[in-house]
Design a protein around this motif. Sequence first.
Motif, PDB file in Angstrom:
ATOM      1  N   SER A 138      -7.103  12.054  -3.420  1.00 53.06           N
ATOM      2  CA  SER A 138      -7.804  11.290  -2.379  1.00 53.06           C
ATOM      3  C   SER A 138      -8.112  12.146  -1.150  1.00 53.06           C
ATOM      4  CB  SER A 138      -6.962  10.084  -1.949  1.00 53.06           C
ATOM      5  OG  SER A 138      -5.728  10.521  -1.374  1.00 53.06           O
ATOM      6  N   LEU A 139      -7.392  13.261  -0.973  1.00 52.94           N
ATOM      7  CA  LEU A 139      -7.665  14.158   0.161  1.00 52.94           C
ATOM      8  C   LEU A 139      -9.090  14.706   0.118  1.00 52.94           C
ATOM      9  CD1 LEU A 139      -4.368  16.239   0.603  1.00 52.94           C
ATOM     10  CD2 LEU A 139      -5.423  14.753   2.309  1.00 52.94           C
ATOM     11  N   ALA A 140      -9.721  14.650  -1.038  1.00 54.07           N
ATOM     12  CA  ALA A 140     -11.116  15.093  -1.153  1.00 54.07           C
ATOM     13  C   ALA A 140     -12.028  14.293  -0.225  1.00 54.07           C
ATOM     14  CB  ALA A 140     -11.599  14.961  -2.599  1.00 54.07           C
ATOM     15  N   ARG A 141     -11.555  13.126   0.207  1.00 54.66           N
ATOM     16  CA  ARG A 141     -12.351  12.306   1.129  1.00 54.66           C
ATOM     17  C   ARG A 141     -12.171  12.710   2.595  1.00 54.66           C
ATOM     18  NH1 ARG A 141     -10.076   8.103  -2.165  1.00 54.66           N
ATOM     19  NH2 ARG A 141      -8.844   7.276  -0.433  1.00 54.66           N
ATOM     20  N   CYS A 142     -11.225  13.586   2.853  1.00 58.16           N
ATOM     21  CA  CYS A 142     -10.926  13.992   4.239  1.00 58.16           C
ATOM     22  C   CYS A 142     -11.884  15.107   4.654  1.00 58.16           C
ATOM     23  CB  CYS A 142      -9.476  14.425   4.366  1.00 58.16           C
ATOM     24  SG  CYS A 142      -8.300  13.069   4.137  1.00 58.16           S
ATOM     25  N   VAL A 182       6.143  13.920  -3.511  1.00 58.98           N
ATOM     26  CA  VAL A 182       4.869  13.226  -3.716  1.00 58.98           C
ATOM     27  C   VAL A 182       4.361  12.713  -2.376  1.00 58.98           C
ATOM     28  CG1 VAL A 182       3.733  11.275  -4.855  1.00 58.98           C
ATOM     29  CG2 VAL A 182       5.544  12.502  -6.041  1.00 58.98           C
ATOM     30  N   LEU A 183       3.048  12.806  -2.184  1.00 63.55           N
ATOM     31  CA  LEU A 183       2.401  12.240  -1.008  1.00 63.55           C
ATOM     32  C   LEU A 183       1.578  11.024  -1.426  1.00 63.55           C
ATOM     33  CD1 LEU A 183       1.175  15.530   0.684  1.00 63.55           C
ATOM     34  CD2 LEU A 183       2.908  13.973   1.588  1.00 63.55           C
ATOM     35  N   PRO A 184       1.436  10.028  -0.557  1.00 63.52           N
ATOM     36  CA  PRO A 184       0.708   8.816  -0.951  1.00 63.52           C
ATOM     37  C   PRO A 184      -0.797   9.037  -1.030  1.00 63.52           C
ATOM     38  CG  PRO A 184       1.327   8.693   1.362  1.00 63.52           C
ATOM     39  CD  PRO A 184       1.977   9.938   0.808  1.00 63.52           C
ATOM     40  N   ASP A 185      -1.447   8.324  -1.927  1.00 59.83           N
ATOM     41  CA  ASP A 185      -2.917   8.393  -2.022  1.00 59.83           C
ATOM     42  C   ASP A 185      -3.577   7.950  -0.723  1.00 59.83           C
ATOM     43  OD1 ASP A 185      -2.936   9.345  -4.602  1.00 59.83           O
ATOM     44  OD2 ASP A 185      -3.061   7.360  -5.520  1.00 59.83           O
ATOM     45  N   ALA A 186      -2.865   7.142   0.067  1.00 65.29           N
ATOM     46  CA  ALA A 186      -3.420   6.635   1.323  1.00 65.29           C
ATOM     47  C   ALA A 186      -3.721   7.748   2.323  1.00 65.29           C
ATOM     48  CB  ALA A 186      -2.455   5.628   1.953  1.00 65.29           C
ATOM     49  N   GLN A 231      12.235  12.782   2.087  1.00 66.86           N
ATOM     50  CA  GLN A 231      11.874  12.738   0.675  1.00 66.86           C
ATOM     51  C   GLN A 231      10.720  11.766   0.417  1.00 66.86           C
ATOM     52  OE1 GLN A 231      15.327  12.142  -1.907  1.00 66.86           O
ATOM     53  NE2 GLN A 231      16.661  12.993  -0.322  1.00 66.86           N
ATOM     54  N   GLN A 232      10.623  10.716   1.239  1.00 70.71           N
ATOM     55  CA  GLN A 232       9.626   9.677   1.017  1.00 70.71           C
ATOM     56  C   GLN A 232       8.627   9.626   2.169  1.00 70.71           C
ATOM     57  OE1 GLN A 232       9.647   7.931  -1.838  1.00 70.71           O
ATOM     58  NE2 GLN A 232      11.513   9.004  -2.481  1.00 70.71           N
ATOM     59  N   VAL A 233       7.355   9.501   1.817  1.00 68.66           N
ATOM     60  CA  VAL A 233       6.295   9.313   2.806  1.00 68.66           C
ATOM     61  C   VAL A 233       5.545   8.039   2.413  1.00 68.66           C
ATOM     62  CG1 VAL A 233       4.237  10.294   3.891  1.00 68.66           C
ATOM     63  CG2 VAL A 233       6.089  11.812   3.136  1.00 68.66           C
ATOM     64  N   PRO A 234       5.947   6.888   2.971  1.00 67.55           N
ATOM     65  CA  PRO A 234       5.277   5.631   2.616  1.00 67.55           C
ATOM     66  C   PRO A 234       3.842   5.601   3.145  1.00 67.55           C
ATOM     67  CG  PRO A 234       7.377   5.246   3.777  1.00 67.55           C
ATOM     68  CD  PRO A 234       7.052   6.689   3.922  1.00 67.55           C
TER      69      PRO A 234
END
Length: 435
Positions: free
Chosen positions: A151-155, A124-128, A101-104
């Motif tokens: 933030s995935l736009a930076r990948c 939810v996925l982290p902005d990191a 459930q969590q992705v730190p």
Amino acid sequence: MAADNRPHTLARLRAGELKGIQRLDLSCGLSEFPTEIFDLADSLEVLNLTGNALSHLPDDLHRLTHLRVLFCSENRFTELPACLGQCSQLQIVGFKANQIQQVPAAALPPRLRWLILTDNCIDVLPDALGDCPALQKLMLAGNRLRQLPASLARCHQLELIRIAANQLQELPDWLLHLPALAWLAYAGNPLATHHVGVAIREIPWAQLQLQQQLGEGASGVIQQALWQAPEQPPMPVAVKLYKGSITSDGSPLNEMAACIAAGVHPQLIEVQGQIIEHPLSSSGLVMQLIAPRFVNLAGPPSLDSCTRDIYSATARFSLDVALRVAQGIASVAEHLHACGISHGDLYGHNILWDAQGTCLLGDFGAASFHTDQAPALERIEVRAFGILLGELLARCEATVPAELTALQGHCTQAEVMARPSFTQVSQQLSAMRSH
């Protein structure tokens, strides 16, 4: 000395018999991480702990200083372990079919290249995630995502993403303009897609006599069969029965809908009808039986190649054959997009071909119906085609014409909407073949 092909066991690990190995596969009901694995730290690169009962990993996992690949699918994790982020060489992380459930943010290793979180419970996925510049492959089908981190736009290296069977309301524009994206699957989300139902013959299960198995994939099993329609001679066919579970690409039932909607084209395996009255209520299709001269153009990507198919070391094509395969695939892709379908997995390993260059495009497991963003969706697939074309040209026996090299570059350029449509690609290839 002969290779030791005996299965890896906990007893052999504890006895020190596995010292020096680069890959360890342990599936034996583990509920705790065996500390003896650290005795392999000098050599271990691939650790596969799939199919156990693990819910935690040790905080000092980073002691495995050479670890590049970690698979912990089909375990009992509810959170992606934060200790992964301290593993400096870790590039491939696979936690499919847990209860995550969590992705730190701390769980993301700095060199992350391929992340598999298929079939979990992630909201939810982290902005990191956008701070993972090496990320090429992201597998998220079968979760509860309502949006993707912007933030995935930076990948800019991200080439393949699977987001089918989630709760996404839209495909964000930034996703469709990622410069390297070539393989996208998004079916089974509450998106506004344009799916027009197609009438198809219904074939009762009782009319089918199953014979040998021809193959098995993530979405189902394919068997040869005889179809005995009323007042017709028996007809050899292939029967595909779909599994109900989520695959890495998405839902097998979405795959079946796309197969039906794709209709008829010379480069498609013809669908004869949909199976009804199966004793276990399984869903399935009756399909054209492919002649045995057809073989796979390539093998699927490896852990090292990540997003690139593996071709035989001896694979060579004449220019005429390469052009014929390319033109056939461009033509069927043009047809699919005219039907409002993105194939999503346009790859050599999903293409059957013969020595003359006749080809068939299969495996609709990643297929999705168009949204209102059809032009961008098509250009994403044009990049996949351009990569395939490049693989064919790299294995040509003859000198490749400059115009063909230019077309390949045009299809793979970073500016998504500057790429040609499949109609334009098909016309150019037809003109080249007619010279």
